[in-house]
Scaffold this motif. Structure first.
Motif, PDB file in Angstrom:
ATOM      1  N   ARG A  19       0.725  -1.120  -0.113  1.00  0.00           N
ATOM      2  CA  ARG A  19       0.060  -0.114   0.131  1.00  0.00           C
ATOM      3  C   ARG A  19       0.816   1.018  -0.048  1.00  0.00           C
ATOM      4  O   ARG A  19       0.243   2.317  -0.139  1.00  0.00           O
ATOM      5  CB  ARG A  19      -1.013  -0.071   1.081  1.00  0.00           C
ATOM      6  N   LEU A  20       2.072   1.020   0.205  1.00  0.00           N
ATOM      7  CA  LEU A  20       2.915   2.474  -0.053  1.00  0.00           C
ATOM      8  C   LEU A  20       3.193   2.681  -1.488  1.00  0.00           C
ATOM      9  O   LEU A  20       3.008   1.714  -2.302  1.00  0.00           O
ATOM     10  CB  LEU A  20       4.298   1.752   0.775  1.00  0.00           C
ATOM     11  N   PRO A  21       3.927   3.946  -1.785  1.00  0.00           N
ATOM     12  CA  PRO A  21       3.996   4.179  -3.156  1.00  0.00           C
ATOM     13  C   PRO A  21       5.045   3.255  -3.581  1.00  0.00           C
ATOM     14  O   PRO A  21       5.871   2.630  -2.667  1.00  0.00           O
ATOM     15  CB  PRO A  21       4.647   5.622  -2.727  1.00  0.00           C
ATOM     16  N   ALA A  22       5.108   2.730  -4.640  1.00  0.00           N
ATOM     17  CA  ALA A  22       5.715   1.793  -5.153  1.00  0.00           C
ATOM     18  C   ALA A  22       7.259   1.811  -4.840  1.00  0.00           C
ATOM     19  O   ALA A  22       8.078   0.581  -4.615  1.00  0.00           O
ATOM     20  CB  ALA A  22       5.562   1.381  -6.821  1.00  0.00           C
ATOM     21  N   ARG A  23       7.883   2.876  -5.104  1.00  0.00           N
ATOM     22  CA  ARG A  23       9.325   3.079  -4.901  1.00  0.00           C
ATOM     23  C   ARG A  23       9.787   2.630  -3.507  1.00  0.00           C
ATOM     24  O   ARG A  23      10.463   2.257  -3.142  1.00  0.00           O
ATOM     25  CB  ARG A  23       9.864   4.491  -5.420  1.00  0.00           C
ATOM     26  N   TYR A  24       8.771   3.438  -2.575  1.00  0.00           N
ATOM     27  CA  TYR A  24       9.018   3.066  -1.243  1.00  0.00           C
ATOM     28  C   TYR A  24       8.936   1.362  -0.757  1.00  0.00           C
ATOM     29  O   TYR A  24       9.759   0.938  -0.230  1.00  0.00           O
ATOM     30  CB  TYR A  24       7.924   3.518  -0.455  1.00  0.00           C
ATOM     31  N   ARG A  58      12.712   8.013   3.827  1.00  0.00           N
ATOM     32  CA  ARG A  58      11.224   8.478   3.693  1.00  0.00           C
ATOM     33  C   ARG A  58      10.421   7.115   3.873  1.00  0.00           C
ATOM     34  O   ARG A  58       9.334   7.216   4.269  1.00  0.00           O
ATOM     35  CB  ARG A  58      11.086   9.199   2.547  1.00  0.00           C
ATOM     36  N   ALA A  59      10.872   6.027   3.095  1.00  0.00           N
ATOM     37  CA  ALA A  59      10.056   4.812   3.061  1.00  0.00           C
ATOM     38  C   ALA A  59       9.788   4.172   4.536  1.00  0.00           C
ATOM     39  O   ALA A  59       8.730   3.617   4.868  1.00  0.00           O
ATOM     40  CB  ALA A  59      10.705   3.834   2.159  1.00  0.00           C
ATOM     41  N   ALA A  62       7.053   6.392   6.281  1.00  0.00           N
ATOM     42  CA  ALA A  62       6.020   6.001   5.881  1.00  0.00           C
ATOM     43  C   ALA A  62       5.420   4.718   6.399  1.00  0.00           C
ATOM     44  O   ALA A  62       4.309   4.268   6.615  1.00  0.00           O
ATOM     45  CB  ALA A  62       5.956   5.997   4.341  1.00  0.00           C
TER      46      ALA A  62
END
Length: 86
Positions: A19-24, A58-59, A62
């Motif tokens: 559910r996180l942004p794909a790069r994260y 940042r990941a 998040a």
């Protein structure tokens, strides 16, 4: 208190990563599941080492925020450090 076994926690972690942004999600999986170095992660993403370190930071924030929304801060800390058993 509800008890969570390692399989349930693993499923939760995978759900949060998805559910996180794909790069994260990708960066965290590469770092902690595949055990790639920051340099290798940067190369996969086409970014420099410093940018990869920043992205991972940042990941992680998040990911922690997402876990805390589900369980609260104290339980999230236990899950993240591997000490949670219920």
């Amino acid at each position: 208190a509800r008890r969570y076994d390692d399989g349930q926690i693993g499923a939760l972690v995978r759900t949060v990563l998805d559910r996180l942004p794909a790069r994260y999600g990708d960066a965290l999986e590469w770092k902690y599941v595949e055990e790639l170095s920051v340099e290798e992660i940067g190369a996969r993403l086409g970014i420099g080492t410093t940018a990869a370190q920043s992205l991972l930071a940042r990941a992680r924030v998040a990911f922690r925020d997402a876990i805390e929304k589900v369980f609260g801060a104290a339980t999230a800390e236990d899950i993240l450090t591997g000490g949670f058993r219920g």
